[in-house]
Design a protein around this motif. Structure first.
Motif, PDB file in Angstrom:
ATOM      1  N   THR A 115       0.807  -1.221   0.000  1.00 24.26           N
ATOM      2  CA  THR A 115       0.000   0.000   0.000  1.00 24.26           C
ATOM      3  C   THR A 115       0.839   1.270   0.000  1.00 24.26           C
ATOM      4  OG1 THR A 115       0.071   0.020   2.398  1.00 24.26           O
ATOM      5  CG2 THR A 115      -1.795  -1.128   1.373  1.00 24.26           C
ATOM      6  N   ASP A 117       1.757   2.526   2.675  1.00 27.90           N
ATOM      7  CA  ASP A 117       1.309   3.221   3.880  1.00 27.90           C
ATOM      8  C   ASP A 117       2.408   3.225   4.935  1.00 27.90           C
ATOM      9  OD1 ASP A 117      -1.244   3.772   2.973  1.00 27.90           O
ATOM     10  OD2 ASP A 117      -2.195   2.088   3.996  1.00 27.90           O
ATOM     11  N   THR A 118       2.548   4.366   5.640  1.00 32.21           N
ATOM     12  CA  THR A 118       3.354   4.350   6.861  1.00 32.21           C
ATOM     13  C   THR A 118       2.529   3.619   7.919  1.00 32.21           C
ATOM     14  OG1 THR A 118       2.420   6.395   7.719  1.00 32.21           O
ATOM     15  CG2 THR A 118       4.364   6.615   6.309  1.00 32.21           C
ATOM     16  N   SER A 120       1.399   4.603  10.799  1.00 26.65           N
ATOM     17  CA  SER A 120       0.251   5.374  11.306  1.00 26.65           C
ATOM     18  C   SER A 120      -0.893   5.409  10.287  1.00 26.65           C
ATOM     19  CB  SER A 120       0.659   6.802  11.691  1.00 26.65           C
ATOM     20  OG  SER A 120       1.054   7.538  10.563  1.00 26.65           O
ATOM     21  N   GLN A 121      -0.555   5.394   9.008  1.00 29.98           N
ATOM     22  CA  GLN A 121      -1.609   5.353   7.983  1.00 29.98           C
ATOM     23  C   GLN A 121      -2.350   4.018   8.003  1.00 29.98           C
ATOM     24  OE1 GLN A 121       0.953   6.460   4.660  1.00 29.98           O
ATOM     25  NE2 GLN A 121       0.022   8.483   4.516  1.00 29.98           N
ATOM     26  N   GLN A 124      -4.635   4.348  10.905  1.00 31.98           N
ATOM     27  CA  GLN A 124      -5.740   5.262  10.603  1.00 31.98           C
ATOM     28  C   GLN A 124      -6.860   4.508   9.888  1.00 31.98           C
ATOM     29  OE1 GLN A 124      -4.349   8.871   8.840  1.00 31.98           O
ATOM     30  NE2 GLN A 124      -6.242   9.962   9.302  1.00 31.98           N
ATOM     31  N   GLU A 125      -6.473   3.507   9.081  1.00 34.00           N
ATOM     32  CA  GLU A 125      -7.469   2.705   8.366  1.00 34.00           C
ATOM     33  C   GLU A 125      -8.129   1.651   9.255  1.00 34.00           C
ATOM     34  OE1 GLU A 125      -5.730   1.059   4.742  1.00 34.00           O
ATOM     35  OE2 GLU A 125      -4.692   2.972   4.436  1.00 34.00           O
ATOM     36  N   TYR A 132      -7.816   6.094  17.247  1.00 34.05           N
ATOM     37  CA  TYR A 132      -6.737   6.711  16.455  1.00 34.05           C
ATOM     38  C   TYR A 132      -6.415   8.119  16.963  1.00 34.05           C
ATOM     39  CZ  TYR A 132      -3.664   8.158  12.746  1.00 34.05           C
ATOM     40  OH  TYR A 132      -2.565   8.613  12.077  1.00 34.05           O
ATOM     41  N   THR A 186       4.427  11.841  11.297  1.00 35.19           N
ATOM     42  CA  THR A 186       4.943  11.412   9.992  1.00 35.19           C
ATOM     43  C   THR A 186       6.470  11.413   9.961  1.00 35.19           C
ATOM     44  OG1 THR A 186       2.988  12.325   8.932  1.00 35.19           O
ATOM     45  CG2 THR A 186       4.856  11.851   7.487  1.00 35.19           C
ATOM     46  N   MET A 233       5.983  14.692   2.352  1.00 34.51           N
ATOM     47  CA  MET A 233       4.830  14.077   3.012  1.00 34.51           C
ATOM     48  C   MET A 233       4.253  14.951   4.118  1.00 34.51           C
ATOM     49  SD  MET A 233       6.206  10.171   3.155  1.00 34.51           S
ATOM     50  CE  MET A 233       4.734   9.491   3.911  1.00 34.51           C
TER      51      MET A 233
END
Length: 335
Positions: A115, A117-118, A120-121, A124-125, A132, A186, A233
């Motif tokens: 993905t 994604d980091t 944290s991302q 978040q999902e 969160y 981030t 970012m």
């Protein structure tokens, strides 16, 4: 004065085990979840994690479980320390079991390959929004074994909410483990992820027999790449001059306990990546992060020459010596 937490620590690798031990010593009520039932049994009976943290006696009040539900029951804080590529799989199905007023702390370092994604991302999902909102990332120059041996260590706790960052800071700080607050989630996460890739590069340089000059150049230019990506970012440049950026980068590129650096050293000496990984018990996060960072850099249109060469070496079989020389002979430019 100290606020005592009931902490669920998810993931019993060297870092998860060390932090569970630290939190337990600090007076919190801690349950450590491990994926392997035999590891839970061993830690219970011998007070030692011989697989990931050999020779360290674990605190007598620390509890162990193989059941996520049991770890989460009544907890006021969750600390997740599973490898970044497994976060979604391990946590995805179980987040509904976490009390929604708990603080959620992540200590996984990487970028998800599929993905980009980091960590944290990813959270978040998968986390409910109210959970969160209490998310923090813990990162910095911290070899697990040294923390387990109570050698002075400083890390950063990043959260958008200062109250949450303070609570994490308060929960983890001891006489030998100092936690600084930060609001740049981030940046802190990205530092922890990208430094592992640069550490493999530093190892390759050492494995090829290059010297301290080469390593210093890789660390410094690696920091420049990491910062460029961070700014693209929305992170703050200053974060990368701090513990989670430069601090962790220096540690991982120079320290003998670095798994990522040792993978690099062996590649520099001419071994194949698949062979090296086949012999490793622990996860070298930088290997997968090389792929995700390379693809993320392309997506963000950020120039990251070291990351690019690392990708070519690990995934396209480019000879290491050639890659390093290409880095040195790129078009001349201003620093």
């Amino acid at each position: 004065m100290h606020h005592h937490e009931k902490v669920a620590v998810i993931g019993a690798g060297s870092w998860g085990t060390t932090l569970a031990d630290l939190l337990s010593k600090r007076g919190h009520q801690v349950t450590l979840w491990a994926y392997e039932p035999e590891l839970v049994e061993e830690m219970r009976t011998t007070r030692e994690n011989s697989m990931f943290l050999p020779g360290i006696k674990l605190h007598e009040k620390l509890s162990f479980t193989n059941e996520l539900a049991e770890a989460y029951r009544g907890c006021t804080m969750v600390l997740c320390v599973v490898p970044s590529q497994l976060v979604r799989r391990v946590m995805g199905g179980s987040v509904s079991l976490i009390p929604t007023d708990a603080v959620f702390v992540s200590a996984s370092k990487g970028i998800e390959v599929d993905t980009l994604d980091t960590v944290s991302q990813i959270y978040q999902e998968i986390l409910p929004p109210e959970l969160y909102a209490r998310f923090a990332a813990l990162s910095g120059p911290s070899f697990a074994r040294e923390v387990a041996l109570e050698m002075p260590t400083a890390v950063a706790a990043a959260a958008e909410s200062e109250e949450i960052a303070r609570r994490v800071q308060e929960a983890f700080t001891t006489s030998f483990f100092r936690v600084y607050r930060n609001d740049d989630v981030t940046g802190v996460e990205l530092g922890g992820a990208i430094k592992n890739v640069i550490a493999i590069a530093a190892g390759i340089s050492d494995g090829l027999g290059f010297g301290c000059n080469t390593r210093a150049a890789l660390i410094t230019r690696g920091l420049a790449e990491m910062t460029r990506m961070g700014i693209a970012m929305g992170a703050q440049a200053s974060t990368f001059a701090g513990l989670a950026g430069m601090g962790d980068l220096v540690l991982t590129c120079t320290g003998d306990l670095s798994r990522n650096r040792s993978v690099g050293i062996q590649i520099g000496q001419g071994r194949k990546l698949s062979e090296i990984l086949g012999e490793m018990r622990m996860v070298a996060e930088g290997v997968k992060t090389t792929e995700s960072a390379y693809n993320l850099a392309r997506k963000l249109k950020v120039e990251m020459p070291i990351i690019e060469k690392m990708y070519q070496m690990l995934y396209e079989d480019k000879p290491a010596r050639e890659a390093v020389l290409e880095l040195m002979t790129r078009n001349l430019k201003a620093e």
